[in-house]
Write an enzyme that holds these catalytic residues in place. Structure first.
Site, PDB file in Angstrom:
ATOM      1  N   SER A  11       0.846  -1.195   0.000  1.00 46.65           N
ATOM      2  CA  SER A  11       0.000   0.000   0.000  1.00 46.65           C
ATOM      3  C   SER A  11       0.880   1.242   0.000  1.00 46.65           C
ATOM      4  O   SER A  11       2.099   1.168   0.209  1.00 46.65           O
ATOM      5  CB  SER A  11      -0.921   0.015   1.229  1.00 46.65           C
ATOM      6  N   SER A 127      11.867  10.022   7.019  1.00 45.22           N
ATOM      7  CA  SER A 127      10.876  11.096   7.088  1.00 45.22           C
ATOM      8  C   SER A 127      11.580  12.395   7.433  1.00 45.22           C
ATOM      9  O   SER A 127      12.615  12.391   8.123  1.00 45.22           O
ATOM     10  CB  SER A 127       9.823  10.782   8.162  1.00 45.22           C
ATOM     11  N   TYR A 140       7.813   8.363  16.698  1.00 45.31           N
ATOM     12  CA  TYR A 140       7.983   8.143  15.262  1.00 45.31           C
ATOM     13  C   TYR A 140       9.219   8.886  14.767  1.00 45.31           C
ATOM     14  O   TYR A 140      10.045   8.332  14.034  1.00 45.31           O
ATOM     15  CB  TYR A 140       6.742   8.619  14.507  1.00 45.31           C
ATOM     16  N   LYS A 144      12.776   7.211  13.083  1.00 45.47           N
ATOM     17  CA  LYS A 144      13.327   7.577  11.775  1.00 45.47           C
ATOM     18  C   LYS A 144      14.702   8.234  11.910  1.00 45.47           C
ATOM     19  O   LYS A 144      15.564   8.072  11.036  1.00 45.47           O
ATOM     20  CB  LYS A 144      12.354   8.507  11.046  1.00 45.47           C
ATOM     21  N   THR A 175      -1.458   9.021   1.935  1.00 46.35           N
ATOM     22  CA  THR A 175      -1.521   7.558   1.910  1.00 46.35           C
ATOM     23  C   THR A 175      -2.398   7.061   3.056  1.00 46.35           C
ATOM     24  O   THR A 175      -2.858   7.845   3.888  1.00 46.35           O
ATOM     25  CB  THR A 175      -0.116   6.921   2.072  1.00 46.35           C
TER      26      THR A 175
END
Length: 262
Positions: A11, A127, A140, A144, A175
């Site tokens: 995806s 990111s 998060y 990263k 997304t």
């Protein structure tokens, strides 16, 4: 025919990237826990990147079928939101297990082959939240940032074997990642950190209005095929400007500005 292995290719950015490489004539193997989409030219292999044995088995299967791997894109990952204080440690560890240690597992699985080939590229989905850590998305951002640092060290380790390493740092992208984010903002947390829920809502609004996954796929293709590969690659002109300012301006000033944004 060149061979791509991509994790998290069922995806979003991963699917768009798998489709583009297949359209360009590459042999593509998509590794994920569940097969969701049938794409011409893309072969699905069941693989949970948090399981080292499954990563080794998947790479062995690609090697059995094709005898080579030219590019690995480690793309599997997800996000959690919430303040540092109220983040459940188990949730943070589970996310690191996918975002960082999953990338480590699949990288370790492919390195012996690439060393023997004396060629190959290892690309990671990172990111802009790595250099520009986002309030209420600290875990998060940290996962990263760890990925970025590993990539820098890895590039120096594998350069003698003809292997190149790069990370793609996208900005906001439209997304299913947004809907899949694990939200940890509780009623208690909102009482203590009044900005928490609004900050997450603002972040998700930016993502829903962000770039297309196809744009990121094109950047990955360029990273896979260009002669010179920088370790750090930023997705989107505006985000490249942000990252440039982060290098030029005092970090405390950049951080304060970002805090005002959320």
């Amino acid at each position: 025919m060149q061979v791509l292995v991509i994790t998290g290719g069922s995806s979003g950015i991963g699917l768009a990237t798998a489709r583009l490489f297949a359209q360009k004539g590459w042999r593509v193997f998509e590794l994920s826990r569940h097969e969701r989409v049938q794409v011409e030219g893309v072969t699905h292999l069941d693989c949970d990147v948090t399981d080292e044995a499954q990563c080794l088995d998947a790479i062995d299967e690609v090697l059995r079928q094709e005898g080579q791997i030219d590019v690995l894109i480690s793309n599997a990952g997800y996000g959690i939101s919430g303040s540092v204080e109220f983040t459940d440690t188990g949730d943070a560890k589970a996310m690191f297990d996918v975002n960082f240690f999953g990338a480590l597992n699949i990288t370790k699985a492919v390195l012996p082959l690439m060393r023997d080939q004396r060629s190959g590229r290892i690309l990671f989905t990172s990111s802009v939240a790595a250099p520009l850590s986002v309030p209420f998305q600290s875990m998060y951002s940290a996962s990263k940032a760890a990925l970025n640092d590993m990539a820098l060290a890895l590039q120096n380790e594998v350069r003698p074997f003809g292997i190149r390493v790069g990370v793609l740092m996208p900005g906001d992208v439209r997304t299913g990642f947004t809907a899949a984010r694990q939200k940890n903002v509780s009623a208690e947390e909102n009482q203590v950190y009044e900005r928490a829920e609004k900050a997450v809502e603002a972040m998700e609004r930016d993502e829903r209005n962000g770039m297309s996954p196809e744009q990121m796929a094109r950047l990955f293709y360029r990273m896979a095929t260009r002669r010179f590969l920088p370790v750090y690659n930023v997705g989107g002109g505006l985000y490249r400007l942000f990252c440039l300012l982060d290098k030029i301006l005092p970090k405390s000033l950049v951080n304060a500005i970002e805090g005002k944004m959320y």
